[in-house]
Scaffold this motif. Sequence first.
Motif, short mmCIF file in Angstrom:
data_model
loop_
_atom_site.label_atom_id
_atom_site.label_comp_id
_atom_site.label_asym_id
_atom_site.label_seq_id
_atom_site.Cartn_x
_atom_site.Cartn_y
_atom_site.Cartn_z
N ASN A 177 0.82 -1.23 0.00
CA ASN A 177 0.00 0.00 0.00
C ASN A 177 0.85 1.27 0.00
O ASN A 177 0.58 2.22 0.74
CB ASN A 177 -0.96 0.00 1.20
N ILE A 178 1.87 1.28 -0.85
CA ILE A 178 2.76 2.44 -0.97
C ILE A 178 2.25 3.34 -2.08
O ILE A 178 1.97 2.89 -3.19
CB ILE A 178 4.20 1.98 -1.27
N ASP A 179 2.13 4.64 -1.79
CA ASP A 179 1.65 5.60 -2.78
C ASP A 179 2.78 6.28 -3.53
O ASP A 179 2.64 6.64 -4.71
CB ASP A 179 0.79 6.67 -2.10
N LEU A 180 3.90 6.50 -2.84
CA LEU A 180 5.07 7.13 -3.45
C LEU A 180 6.32 6.42 -2.94
O LEU A 180 6.40 6.08 -1.75
CB LEU A 180 5.14 8.62 -3.11
N LEU A 181 7.31 6.24 -3.82
CA LEU A 181 8.51 5.51 -3.43
C LEU A 181 9.72 6.08 -4.16
O LEU A 181 9.67 6.32 -5.37
CB LEU A 181 8.37 4.02 -3.73
N SER A 182 10.80 6.28 -3.43
CA SER A 182 12.05 6.80 -4.00
C SER A 182 13.09 5.69 -4.07
O SER A 182 13.21 4.89 -3.14
CB SER A 182 12.61 7.92 -3.13
N LEU A 183 13.84 5.66 -5.17
CA LEU A 183 15.01 4.78 -5.24
C LEU A 183 16.09 5.45 -6.07
O LEU A 183 15.83 6.39 -6.83
CB LEU A 183 14.65 3.40 -5.78
N SER A 184 17.32 4.95 -5.92
CA SER A 184 18.48 5.54 -6.60
C SER A 184 19.34 4.45 -7.20
O SER A 184 19.65 3.45 -6.53
CB SER A 184 19.29 6.36 -5.59
#
Length: 383
Positions: free
Chosen positions: A191-198
């Motif tokens: 239930n993740i709405d926004l996610l950051s990755l690099s």
Amino acid sequence: MENIIYLDNAASTSVDPRVVEAMLPYFSQYYGNPSAIHPMGRLADEALETAREQVARLINCQPEEIIFTSGGTESDNLAITGVASACRGNHIITSEIEHHAVLEACHALVKKGFEITYLPVDRSGQVSAQDLQAAITPQTALVSIMAANNVIGTLQPIAEIGAICRKRGVFFHTDAVQMAGHLSVDVKRDNIDLLSLSGHKFNGPKGVGILFARSEIPLSPLILGGGQEAGLRSGTENVPGIAGLGVASEIAMAEMESEAKRLCKLRDDLINRILADIPGTCLNGHPGKRLPNNVNISFEGIEGEYFTKELSKQGICVSTGSACSSESHEAPYVLLAIGRERELANCSIRLSLGKMTTAEDVNKTVAAICSVAAKIRKQTRVW
């Protein structure tokens, strides 16, 4: 470099040769601007869309929900500031141990009238889901809790947090920069709405990352211009870097399970031998619910920065914590948040393993740490 043992993979990783190979054509062969409508532009655009699909598979979302950015810091800022600018609520919930990219974005919003709740963590570094539930108000626009901590490696109860946020109708952002590519990340399941990755955290190139934003999420852009990335991130895309990120995502999907098992074995061996062989040591972070490659240990009476410099002379590359704040000379705020006394917090080092780390590297590292620790303590007469 010969005779160098690199154990700072939480700061940055080597680029996988397969990733380099995928990137090379877009520097000098298919170098068109992906916004152009001619054949060279179309070839570049096809590379973007292929990478979008590859990254989407890594985190289980739709390709059109992927926004390419310059990395984790920009993605965190776009998520927090973008939602804050587009939503009516003026309350954001985060934790005391977030990356500076999240904390500084929140600090900036305070000047614009936002209220920020910083949730405490327990002695292992975990947020309480009950504390989160109690902190949500009708004005809460966003919850931002990292998936895994960059300093102590502790994993957060992301699925539980996501379920609470979805039930309460609050948007949920997670900084997954340290977790993505190393452990399973599923935005639908959790239930993740926004996610950051690099990319450079899992053997991709530096200077490229993504923000996943669920299609229903209102978001205002930080960078205005030509309207690239569906108008949410203007500027000509970094085609070679994005192509590399896509391939790094595919490799991670195929190899992360076996690699995580291998690293967990090396990690636990490293932890157990240091704690057993050197008196006055303690592990920081959760003993089990932690990243496969993270080791953070405090050594009584040995200042962390001095320790890292002495280990460097032995060819061992480690750090005192976050690479983004390593020059601040302040006690690691993450360790203070989990209850370490300031003096002991200043006596910690982080060792983060990677694809190139071997059992022999661990053996040499343990021997070097034991030798250097004994030397420092003898010199300073504090042990």
